[in-house]
Motif scaffolding. Structure first.
Motif, PDB file in Angstrom:
ATOM      1  N   ILE A   1       0.820  -1.213   0.000  1.00  0.00           N
ATOM      2  CA  ILE A   1       0.000   0.000   0.000  1.00  0.00           C
ATOM      3  C   ILE A   1       0.854   1.263   0.000  1.00  0.00           C
ATOM      4  N   ARG A   2       2.036   1.185   0.576  1.00  0.00           N
ATOM      5  CA  ARG A   2       2.914   2.362   0.587  1.00  0.00           C
ATOM      6  C   ARG A   2       3.342   2.759  -0.829  1.00  0.00           C
ATOM      7  N   ASN A   3       3.412   1.787  -1.727  1.00  0.00           N
ATOM      8  CA  ASN A   3       3.779   2.073  -3.116  1.00  0.00           C
ATOM      9  C   ASN A   3       2.565   2.405  -3.985  1.00  0.00           C
ATOM     10  N   SER A   4       1.361   2.264  -3.429  1.00  0.00           N
ATOM     11  CA  SER A   4       0.131   2.457  -4.211  1.00  0.00           C
ATOM     12  C   SER A   4      -0.787   3.512  -3.604  1.00  0.00           C
ATOM     13  N   VAL A   5      -0.253   4.407  -2.810  1.00  0.00           N
ATOM     14  CA  VAL A   5      -1.064   5.384  -2.082  1.00  0.00           C
ATOM     15  C   VAL A   5      -1.966   6.185  -3.018  1.00  0.00           C
ATOM     16  N   GLU A   6      -1.424   6.689  -4.104  1.00  0.00           N
ATOM     17  CA  GLU A   6      -2.224   7.537  -5.001  1.00  0.00           C
ATOM     18  C   GLU A   6      -3.356   6.751  -5.657  1.00  0.00           C
ATOM     19  N   ILE A   7      -3.106   5.513  -6.018  1.00  0.00           N
ATOM     20  CA  ILE A   7      -4.153   4.679  -6.617  1.00  0.00           C
ATOM     21  C   ILE A   7      -5.249   4.399  -5.591  1.00  0.00           C
ATOM     22  N   VAL A   8      -4.850   4.046  -4.364  1.00  0.00           N
ATOM     23  CA  VAL A   8      -5.832   3.772  -3.314  1.00  0.00           C
ATOM     24  C   VAL A   8      -6.655   5.022  -3.007  1.00  0.00           C
ATOM     25  N   LYS A   9      -6.032   6.174  -2.937  1.00  0.00           N
ATOM     26  CA  LYS A   9      -6.771   7.421  -2.694  1.00  0.00           C
ATOM     27  C   LYS A   9      -7.780   7.689  -3.813  1.00  0.00           C
ATOM     28  N   ALA A  10      -7.386   7.425  -5.053  1.00  0.00           N
ATOM     29  CA  ALA A  10      -8.306   7.608  -6.181  1.00  0.00           C
ATOM     30  C   ALA A  10      -9.489   6.648  -6.065  1.00  0.00           C
ATOM     31  N   LEU A  11      -9.232   5.415  -5.660  1.00  0.00           N
ATOM     32  CA  LEU A  11     -10.320   4.451  -5.468  1.00  0.00           C
ATOM     33  C   LEU A  11     -11.247   4.892  -4.340  1.00  0.00           C
TER      34      LEU A  11
ATOM     35  N   LEU B   1      -2.929   3.104   7.689  1.00  0.00           N
ATOM     36  CA  LEU B   1      -4.205   3.143   6.973  1.00  0.00           C
ATOM     37  C   LEU B   1      -5.047   4.354   7.361  1.00  0.00           C
ATOM     38  N   ASN B   2      -4.862   4.862   8.584  1.00  0.00           N
ATOM     39  CA  ASN B   2      -5.592   6.053   9.035  1.00  0.00           C
ATOM     40  C   ASN B   2      -5.180   7.307   8.283  1.00  0.00           C
ATOM     41  N   LEU B   3      -3.987   7.308   7.727  1.00  0.00           N
ATOM     42  CA  LEU B   3      -3.453   8.506   7.081  1.00  0.00           C
ATOM     43  C   LEU B   3      -4.034   8.776   5.696  1.00  0.00           C
ATOM     44  N   LEU B   4      -4.679   7.785   5.098  1.00  0.00           N
ATOM     45  CA  LEU B   4      -5.113   7.928   3.710  1.00  0.00           C
ATOM     46  C   LEU B   4      -6.410   8.717   3.537  1.00  0.00           C
TER      47      LEU B   4
END
Length: 120
Positions: free
Chosen positions: A13-23, A45-48
């Protein structure tokens, strides 16, 4: 009730933060696999997002995994407006789900991490 749900193998998840935020911006429930977060780092996970609650399991360290790397880890995010009708369910560190309790029906969404080496 109409829900937008997606599943994503983030391969850290640390390498995919922007994708997860977009989702998170476009869905009500997100099931993530292979978060690669240890028990001590699940607070990441709380930071996203401030608009979602989540449940998670930590990654496991397996000497047989690729180059000694941690594997697995699951997270499920749901928008806070669903909090009253969502119940997280933990089966194992590789299987978890959320029960969505509606007026006329209950739905169980499962989030499963299957290691590539365990698939025949």
């Amino acid at each position: 009730m109409e829900l937008k749900v997606t599943s994503y193998n983030c391969d850290s998840i640390r390498n995919s933060v922007e994708i997860v935020k977009a989702l998170l911006n476009d869905h009500d429930i997100i099931l993530l696999q292979e978060t690669i977060l240890s028990e001590n780092n699940l607070d990441f996970l709380n930071l996203l997002t401030d608009n979602f609650n989540h449940a998670a399991t930590a990654s496991t360290f397996n000497n047989n995994s690729m180059r000694g790397r941690a594997s697995g880890g699951l997270a499920i995010y749901w928008t806070k407006k669903l909090t009253k009708c969502i119940k997280p369910i933990y089966f194992t560190e590789r299987i978890m789900g959320v029960k969505i309790i509606g007026k006329n029906k209950t739905i169980l969404l499962l989030n499963v991490y299957i290691d590539r080496k365990s698939v025949v």
